[in-house]
Design a protein around this motif. Sequence first.
Motif, PDB file in Angstrom:
ATOM      1  N   TYR A  44       0.787  -1.230   0.000  1.00  0.00           N
ATOM      2  CA  TYR A  44       0.000   0.000   0.000  1.00  0.00           C
ATOM      3  C   TYR A  44       0.823   1.286   0.000  1.00  0.00           C
ATOM      4  CZ  TYR A  44      -3.865  -3.135   1.106  1.00  0.00           C
ATOM      5  OH  TYR A  44      -4.804  -4.137   1.068  1.00  0.00           O
ATOM      6  N   HIS A  45       2.156   1.198   0.235  1.00  0.00           N
ATOM      7  CA  HIS A  45       2.961   2.416   0.342  1.00  0.00           C
ATOM      8  C   HIS A  45       4.080   2.524  -0.689  1.00  0.00           C
ATOM      9  CE1 HIS A  45       1.770   4.596   4.071  1.00  0.00           C
ATOM     10  NE2 HIS A  45       1.214   3.436   4.378  1.00  0.00           N
TER      11      HIS A  45
ATOM     12  N   PRO B 109       9.928  10.065   0.128  1.00  0.00           N
ATOM     13  CA  PRO B 109       9.514  10.193   1.533  1.00  0.00           C
ATOM     14  C   PRO B 109       9.362  11.652   1.942  1.00  0.00           C
ATOM     15  CG  PRO B 109      11.847   9.628   1.381  1.00  0.00           C
ATOM     16  CD  PRO B 109      11.302   9.554  -0.008  1.00  0.00           C
ATOM     17  N   LYS B 110       8.315  11.911   2.690  1.00  0.00           N
ATOM     18  CA  LYS B 110       8.063  13.275   3.170  1.00  0.00           C
ATOM     19  C   LYS B 110       7.473  13.180   4.567  1.00  0.00           C
ATOM     20  CE  LYS B 110       6.237  17.712   1.666  1.00  0.00           C
ATOM     21  NZ  LYS B 110       5.555  18.462   0.580  1.00  0.00           N
ATOM     22  N   LYS B 111       8.327  13.312   5.559  1.00  0.00           N
ATOM     23  CA  LYS B 111       7.898  13.140   6.940  1.00  0.00           C
ATOM     24  C   LYS B 111       6.999  14.282   7.397  1.00  0.00           C
ATOM     25  CE  LYS B 111      11.704  10.200   8.356  1.00  0.00           C
ATOM     26  NZ  LYS B 111      12.750   9.938   9.369  1.00  0.00           N
TER      27      LYS B 111
ATOM     28  N   ASN C  69       6.483   7.525   2.214  1.00  0.00           N
ATOM     29  CA  ASN C  69       6.463   7.756   0.773  1.00  0.00           C
ATOM     30  C   ASN C  69       5.163   8.434   0.346  1.00  0.00           C
ATOM     31  OD1 ASN C  69       7.002   7.410  -2.092  1.00  0.00           O
ATOM     32  ND2 ASN C  69       5.457   5.789  -1.993  1.00  0.00           N
ATOM     33  N   LYS C  70       5.311   9.512  -0.375  1.00  0.00           N
ATOM     34  CA  LYS C  70       4.142  10.255  -0.872  1.00  0.00           C
ATOM     35  C   LYS C  70       3.711   9.750  -2.248  1.00  0.00           C
ATOM     36  CE  LYS C  70       2.553  14.990  -1.696  1.00  0.00           C
ATOM     37  NZ  LYS C  70       2.928  16.425  -1.739  1.00  0.00           N
TER      38      LYS C  70
ATOM     39  N   ASP D 176      13.050  -1.468  -6.560  1.00  0.00           N
ATOM     40  CA  ASP D 176      13.433  -0.152  -7.098  1.00  0.00           C
ATOM     41  C   ASP D 176      12.978   0.977  -6.169  1.00  0.00           C
ATOM     42  OD1 ASP D 176      14.365   1.899  -8.609  1.00  0.00           O
ATOM     43  OD2 ASP D 176      12.887   1.719 -10.215  1.00  0.00           O
ATOM     44  N   SER D 177      13.651   1.065  -5.056  1.00  0.00           N
ATOM     45  CA  SER D 177      13.299   2.078  -4.056  1.00  0.00           C
ATOM     46  C   SER D 177      13.798   3.473  -4.428  1.00  0.00           C
ATOM     47  CB  SER D 177      13.865   1.673  -2.691  1.00  0.00           C
ATOM     48  OG  SER D 177      13.289   0.451  -2.268  1.00  0.00           O
TER      49      SER D 177
END
Length: 559
Positions: free
Chosen positions: A40-41, A90-92, A129-130, A84-85
């Motif tokens: 889901y992310h 990512p946006k905390k 992750n956005k 494939d990261s």
Amino acid sequence: MKIFTLLVFLTCSQFCFSQAKLSEETKTEKLIQVWGLLKYHHPEVSRGEFNINAEFLTQLEKMKRIDSRKEFNAKLLDWVEGFDSKKLKPKKNWKKRDRLFSENADFDWIAKSYFSKNLQALLENIQFNKNYKDHYASVHSLASFVEFENDKPLEDFDATNKAHRLLFLAHFWNAMKYWNVNIYLTETPWNQVLPEMIKEFSKDGSGTFELAKEKLFSKLNDSHANYYSSHTLNSLTHFPNFGGRIINDSLLVTRIFNKDSIKRNKISVGDIIYSVEGVKLGKYYTDKFSSVISVSNENYLKNEIQNNYLLASDRDSIKVGLLKKNGDRVKQYIHLYTLKNSYEKYRRKHPERTENWKMLSEQIGYMNLYEITKDEVDVAFEKFEGTKGIVIDLRNYPQNISTGTLPKHLYPRRKKFVKALAPNLPAYGKPDYKSPLRWVMNPFAAGKRNKSYYKGTVVLLVDRSTLSKAEWIGMAIQAAPNVITLGEQTGGAVLNRNELILMDGTSIDFTKMTAFYPEGMEVQRNGLQLDHEIQESAKNYNKNLYLEKAIDVIEQSWN
């Protein structure tokens, strides 16, 4: 010297810890959690670029050959990095997410799982992750329910295959964790449900998978979560030809479904059954059904079983302890019968019919909402004009009216009567959800400007049979001036159902949103707010108790 000794101790401890053996349950738990996070992310996985079910089965097989925590971490990291990261964003400090309901966003397991630093950092980047996609789950833009259109059952699902059973658990547990906004209300915290159920789904043997499913679903504590494929309930093939009302852990016989066959059982209306097969009734039905049927509260469990499943069996008789109307205590076998059709189980829960509306006296009107129509409501309010009070009976499920039918007569002006928490992002909900169609028809508001609204006392009657649409209509009635709610705890599942297709091709529903009163109290699980709670007695049962109490309340309001 002390510092050197401490460093040696910490180094040895870390080495020993990294070599510590992991149990199968622990490895499975962590795999299920990581798998759900990816599904889901992760930007690529959530796009549907991989066969996510095959990935789970492959990794589960590989984990069998791993013993140490260090090797487990390495294999898990290698697997996650293979997706494939580089496309992670990512946006905390994501302002949109900061404004959302986050009580379901429990990701403490990442830090508490003793993952390696590299694996933990990568999982946290996926968590924040956005750039995730909605292949497996998407929120409908207008109705705000979750669509799982692309989340297909496993082809050739085999319940005797342990890996398939654990995939079933992984799929359901994660779908609820990320998309059921009511999951924070479960009796057992959802993260604690997982290790408990891994043990259940790991068990071999005929029927254990079906029992594990039922136990898992019951953990939702949701009266909407009917599992129609229930092995336990469907194995009950013989039923008594009478029903009743569970009061203080006894069944008071109130209804006879077949007068000819009932003579054989020597059962009469007013008799009280206090034990079954030598076990006190309360313990009997709790042990038999509490881990089989998902209910928001125990009171609704009574409603689900009292007219059908309570005394049902796979045999044609069952032994009960009986207190007769004349005071005699006897123990006897009662005969059970097969039903004409499966719908009979649900027909037995229908309320006994009464007049849709009538005058109880010159100053008090009565309205039963079960079968009343909109036109009949309009006529009734014309007759009720100028009276001191109305009793509105909602101990049923209204068939022919909508939320706004009564508020147009009861409100002086249009107003909001409910707040809703809706799914929005994975594990996050949108508080005080605003319907996109609210400018045309706001489902969370009712009534209209009406100088001639009803100004007498309104007593709303509710009980364990008041569920879902009935609770929704009840909330709308409660928002009117001078409404007093009288009864017992209601079903505790207000808003519409959301369906999820499961890995074995069966399906289950869950409540798609959380309902709150405008002041903030949750109705999910709690049921409707009561002004006066009614306590019934099986030995001194009064069929008209609710109505008599309602009349008393209205008469007291005159003074």
